[in-house]
Scaffold this motif. Structure first.
Motif, mmCIF file in Angstrom:
data_model
loop_
_atom_site.group_PDB
_atom_site.id
_atom_site.type_symbol
_atom_site.label_atom_id
_atom_site.label_comp_id
_atom_site.label_asym_id
_atom_site.label_seq_id
_atom_site.Cartn_x
_atom_site.Cartn_y
_atom_site.Cartn_z
ATOM 1 N N LEU A 82 -78.325 20.071 1.642
ATOM 2 C CA LEU A 82 -77.511 19.102 2.368
ATOM 3 C C LEU A 82 -76.192 19.755 2.769
ATOM 4 N N ASN A 83 -75.624 19.262 3.866
ATOM 5 C CA ASN A 83 -74.391 19.840 4.404
ATOM 6 C C ASN A 83 -73.139 19.350 3.684
ATOM 7 N N ILE A 84 -73.295 18.639 2.604
ATOM 8 C CA ILE A 84 -72.155 18.103 1.855
ATOM 9 C C ILE A 84 -72.396 18.303 0.362
ATOM 10 N N LYS A 85 -71.326 18.238 -0.412
ATOM 11 C CA LYS A 85 -71.443 18.253 -1.881
ATOM 12 C C LYS A 85 -70.408 17.289 -2.431
ATOM 13 N N PRO A 86 -70.867 16.222 -3.082
ATOM 14 C CA PRO A 86 -69.921 15.248 -3.639
ATOM 15 C C PRO A 86 -69.058 15.868 -4.736
ATOM 16 N N LYS A 87 -67.794 15.463 -4.783
ATOM 17 C CA LYS A 87 -66.880 15.961 -5.809
ATOM 18 C C LYS A 87 -67.363 15.592 -7.207
ATOM 19 N N ALA A 88 -67.872 14.367 -7.365
ATOM 20 C CA ALA A 88 -68.273 13.879 -8.683
ATOM 21 C C ALA A 88 -69.735 14.202 -8.999
#
Length: 182
Positions: free
Chosen positions: A96-102
């Motif tokens: 995925l093009n994102i990575k959640p902080k949490a």
């Protein structure tokens, strides 16, 4: 609320699943088809159109990306920047093009950075940031140092904005390949 959807039309086409998604989106938004290269110039032009057209939000969608649900429903989350999760190929793997902080992979989550293949940006962001909003940066040898989407994310964070994603509205990412391999 006035929303502009900018669809970036590379090569003069959009994927048919995006066309289907746009039938839903067009009921709540005006649509501008932008055929311009390079992509950082096209994205900057979309911001210009949104600002001069007095739009409250800009939704940007690449021609090979199709949201599974209507991303405009994310406006009610009252986030200034939402980058929708989209699969990409990175170092030979699909991620995925994102990575959640949490490290929570559901709902509305804050992220460090993300791609802008499908992105919702508030007028507040567009009015706060200075031009260029999107920009490719190169190393001295001409190789890519930073993509236009990462540039935007870093600039937005430096201006005090948080970046968010909405896992309830994932996108599909289509790529063409040559089956003969030549």
């Amino acid at each position: 609320m006035k929303i502009l959807t900018a669809v970036f039309v590379y090569g003069g086409y959009i994927h048919y699943t995006l066309a289907k998604a746009l039938t839903r989106i067009s009921k709540e938004s005006e649509i501008a088809y932008i055929q311009m290269s390079p992509i950082d110039a096209a994205r900057n032009h979309a911001v210009h159109l949104a600002l001069t057209g007095s739009y409250d939000y800009l939704l940007m969608i690449d021609n090979d990306v199709a949201p599974k649900r209507n991303p405009l429903h994310s406006v009610w989350q009252k986030k200034d920047i939402i980058l929708f999760p989209t699969p990409i190929i990175h170092k030979g793997k699909t991620v995925l093009n994102i990575k959640p902080k949490a490290n929570i992979w559901s709902g509305i989550q804050e992220i460090d950075r993300g791609g802008t293949g499908c992105a919702l940006i508030s007028r507040k962001v567009m009015e706060t940031l200075t031009k260029p909003y999107f920009k490719f940066e190169q190393n001295e040898d001409g190789t890519l140092a930073m993509g236009e989407d990462v540039y935007f994310c870093e600039k937005a964070k430096q201006a005090g904005f948080s970046l968010w994603t909405n896992f309830y509205c994932p996108c599909v990412h289509y790529k063409s390949i040559n089956l003969f391999g030549t």
